[in-house]
Design a protein around this motif. Sequence first.
Motif, PDB file in Angstrom:
ATOM      1  N   GLY A   1       4.173   7.950   3.185  1.00 25.71           N
ATOM      2  CA  GLY A   1       4.074   6.617   3.750  1.00 25.71           C
ATOM      3  C   GLY A   1       2.989   5.795   3.071  1.00 25.71           C
TER       4      GLY A   1
ATOM      5  N   ARG B   1       6.283  -1.708   8.122  1.00 25.63           N
ATOM      6  CA  ARG B   1       6.618  -0.700   9.121  1.00 25.63           C
ATOM      7  C   ARG B   1       5.401   0.167   9.450  1.00 25.63           C
ATOM      8  NH1 ARG B   1      11.946   3.244   9.070  1.00 25.63           N
ATOM      9  NH2 ARG B   1      11.426   4.467  10.909  1.00 25.63           N
ATOM     10  N   ASP B   2       4.521   0.362   8.475  1.00 30.10           N
ATOM     11  CA  ASP B   2       3.317   1.173   8.707  1.00 30.10           C
ATOM     12  C   ASP B   2       2.163   0.352   9.260  1.00 30.10           C
ATOM     13  OD1 ASP B   2       4.590   3.474   7.862  1.00 30.10           O
ATOM     14  OD2 ASP B   2       3.928   3.285   5.787  1.00 30.10           O
TER      15      ASP B   2
ATOM     16  N   THR C   1       0.335   4.335   4.798  1.00 30.74           N
ATOM     17  CA  THR C   1      -0.774   4.138   5.743  1.00 30.74           C
ATOM     18  C   THR C   1      -2.113   4.017   5.022  1.00 30.74           C
ATOM     19  OG1 THR C   1       0.446   5.398   7.398  1.00 30.74           O
ATOM     20  CG2 THR C   1      -1.899   5.042   7.802  1.00 30.74           C
TER      21      THR C   1
END
Length: 425
Positions: free
Chosen positions: A134, A77-78, A136
């Motif tokens: 997250g 998703r990232d 990232t």
Amino acid sequence: MAQVQVRDVPRTTEAAGPAPKAPTPQTPARPVTALRTPPSFTAVLRHRYCGRLLIASVTGRMALGIVPVALILAAQRDGHSLATASVLAALYGVCPALGLPLLGRLADRRGLPLPCHLGAVLVTAALGALALAGTTSLPFTAVCVALAGAGCPPLEGGLRSLWPTVLPDAAHVRTAYTLDSSTQEIVYVAGPALAVVTATWLSPAAALALAAAATGAGSLVFATARPARAWRAAARRRDPLGVLRPPAMRLLLFALVFLGGTVGALDVASIAVAGRQDAAWLAGALPATFSAAGLLGGVLFARLQPATAPQPRHLLVLAALFAAGWLPLLAPLPAPVVLALAVLPGALFVPLLTVASLTVTALAPPGTSTEAVGWMSSAIRLGVAGGTALAGPLGGHFTLPLLAAALCALLLSAPTTSTVAPAAA
């Protein structure tokens, strides 16, 4: 096993007067475990604290099933590739193999609450950070993943150290080991399902947060139970090698690496077979069937296990049967038949794991029970990672799980392990 002895009553002579009335002879008591059916799972859970300890332990370990899937979904998703996401999941899978023996040794020296709380804090903080920030930044993500894996609380080893303190006899302890081995299947069936459902309904970050909450709650409930707070390991010698000192232990752990390899190779083989058969449903159904068969095998083994402690020959026979169970899967068969044949090795996996656990406990030097189970978990997890890594390049055939199971049986047939009898409890 102790036998009840009845002392002979001395005979009296006529010169000594009338002989006193001889007491009614009593039949020597036979060992209870030899007379009755082995205790059921329900009989174990009826004892005080057993249900709480088992449920808390399984809840605290649920992250082991949730996190790998949640990590892959979060990384994708990232914007990361599937290859990168898989490396992160593999990192999480390997790190408990490093942390569990260390936290287990700490538990054997300082008691269970400290390592359980320490591990829970590390896991919840690391997974909580990932859920908020997250994935990232790969360096940040890798550090959090490593901490979350290495900090896994020693709940499995702690639970097996506590069984003898909360159960009345060795027969109940052996059934409890089978129950514990069976419930591990729940972690690896329910965990991925929870990750997918939570990520779909909410987000992958929510799945990571769920794993953090499960670890924290399970560890807290487990470590605050009275048996966990009161338990202390037996005195141990100062030995840098600790659990690894007995040669038989090292050989057994090496065999368990190959046992884990069968499970790791199965996941990849399921995907490969599903592709070759054009049956996408088989990729998920095959591991699920293997795990469900493991639960059934655990229930049957609890009812049919020997009345006394398993002997080394039982471990070898189960390993040989487990290896033979993979042979029919080598044939080119329709998908439904492949699914049905996976039941045999699946049903044998939990009994084999149970007897291996009893043997590990028996081989462990005094005062090292929790660390010993940590090393056992580490060996199996390393095998799972190795089986997954090798299965892809080898084409995802069932040859690899068969080979791994055969090597496991071969190592268990070595004189070093075949001459060591497991303890009764």
